[in-house]
Design an enzyme around this catalytic site. Structure first.
Site, PDB file in Angstrom:
ATOM      1  N   HIS A  98       0.846  -1.196   0.000  1.00 55.43           N
ATOM      2  CA  HIS A  98       0.000   0.000   0.000  1.00 55.43           C
ATOM      3  C   HIS A  98       0.883   1.248   0.000  1.00 55.43           C
ATOM      4  O   HIS A  98       2.038   1.212   0.430  1.00 55.43           O
ATOM      5  CB  HIS A  98      -0.889   0.007   1.244  1.00 55.43           C
ATOM      6  N   GLU A 147       0.998   3.886   1.876  1.00 54.74           N
ATOM      7  CA  GLU A 147       1.541   4.335   3.164  1.00 54.74           C
ATOM      8  C   GLU A 147       2.751   3.491   3.587  1.00 54.74           C
ATOM      9  O   GLU A 147       3.742   4.015   4.091  1.00 54.74           O
ATOM     10  CB  GLU A 147       0.479   4.236   4.265  1.00 54.74           C
ATOM     11  N   CYS A 189      -5.985   1.887   6.132  1.00 48.25           N
ATOM     12  CA  CYS A 189      -6.564   0.608   6.545  1.00 48.25           C
ATOM     13  C   CYS A 189      -5.879   0.153   7.839  1.00 48.25           C
ATOM     14  O   CYS A 189      -4.937   0.796   8.306  1.00 48.25           O
ATOM     15  CB  CYS A 189      -6.355  -0.414   5.428  1.00 48.25           C
ATOM     16  N   CYS A 208      -2.021  -0.136   7.512  1.00 52.39           N
ATOM     17  CA  CYS A 208      -1.300   1.136   7.361  1.00 52.39           C
ATOM     18  C   CYS A 208      -1.440   2.013   8.604  1.00 52.39           C
ATOM     19  O   CYS A 208      -0.486   2.674   9.012  1.00 52.39           O
ATOM     20  CB  CYS A 208      -1.792   1.855   6.112  1.00 52.39           C
TER      21      CYS A 208
END
Lengths: 142, 142
Positions: B46, B48, B76, B79
């Site tokens: 992801h 992040e 999420c 992260c």
């Protein structure tokens, strides 16, 4: 879980908090990881994240359906989240983490169906051994 | 946030869900990331996570005290957990994520002091633009 404990021992030998994880598909280990946060200067380098990334690389897919993770310590929010995102079938946990555990201790997100398909969770496998390696590490640090 | 949106556009151009993130220290971008899950076959890739790892590598330390993350979509669980673990000072969020958002939408773990030092959170910055790029992507997919 013995394989996950072997990974935790590698962390211990490198002066890292001793947590280890393996990802298993059928009777084969497809991913391994141990905590390398200090060695890699990487806040995300927990055992579970590295084991998932190792399995992803070996299987050449990000979905880990059909896989089970064995991990010596209850996953933190980051790792519990990564396990859900990886679509793994099952997680087998050694020791609980009352401070940061997100699979029952502080929160139980890993069985929250609002987050999509979540894995089966089994806790307390070789719990004493998984706890002892952590306790010994922190006792020695003091 | 314009820098984070630039990262999201890179994801879009690669057919990935368009989320972007940057880590800023003072007036300097020290880490960048955009969602690369499909490209890297990596469930943890992801925006992040990649931005944190990039900042860790650039600064040669896993602690990101003094840093702020700008991210186009509410993080999420994975992260949000990584942001807490990185010891970042602040997170600035564009659009909310009612399905997986862990900074207020589904859970709010990022301000839960039981997890140690947690960052300040600001939500809704360039929200429309951050939302639009996601909506356009999913509309085109259908």
């Amino acid at each position: 879980m013995h394989e996950a404990l072997n990974e935790a021992r590698k962390a211990l030998n490198n002066g890292e908090v001793p947590v280890g994880a393996v990802v298993v598909m059928g009777d084969k280990v497809v991913g391994r990881g141990y905590n390398m946060r200090e060695m890699l200067y990487d806040a995300t380098a927990h055992a579970e994240i590295l084991a998932i990334r190792d399995a992803n690389a070996n299987l050449k897919r990000w979905r880990l359906e059909g896989c089970t993770m064995y991990v010596t310590l209850e996953p933190c929010p980051m790792c519990a989240g990564a396990i859900i995102l990886s679509r793994m079938d099952m997680v087998v946990i050694g020791a609980q983490d009352p401070r940061m555990g997100f699979c029952g201790s502080v929160y139980n997100i890993i069985e929250d169906r609002r987050l999509g398909k979540t894995p089966e969770v089994i806790t307390g496998i070789l719990e004493d051994e998984c706890q002892r390696i952590l306790k010994d590490f922190f006792n020695r640090k003091r």
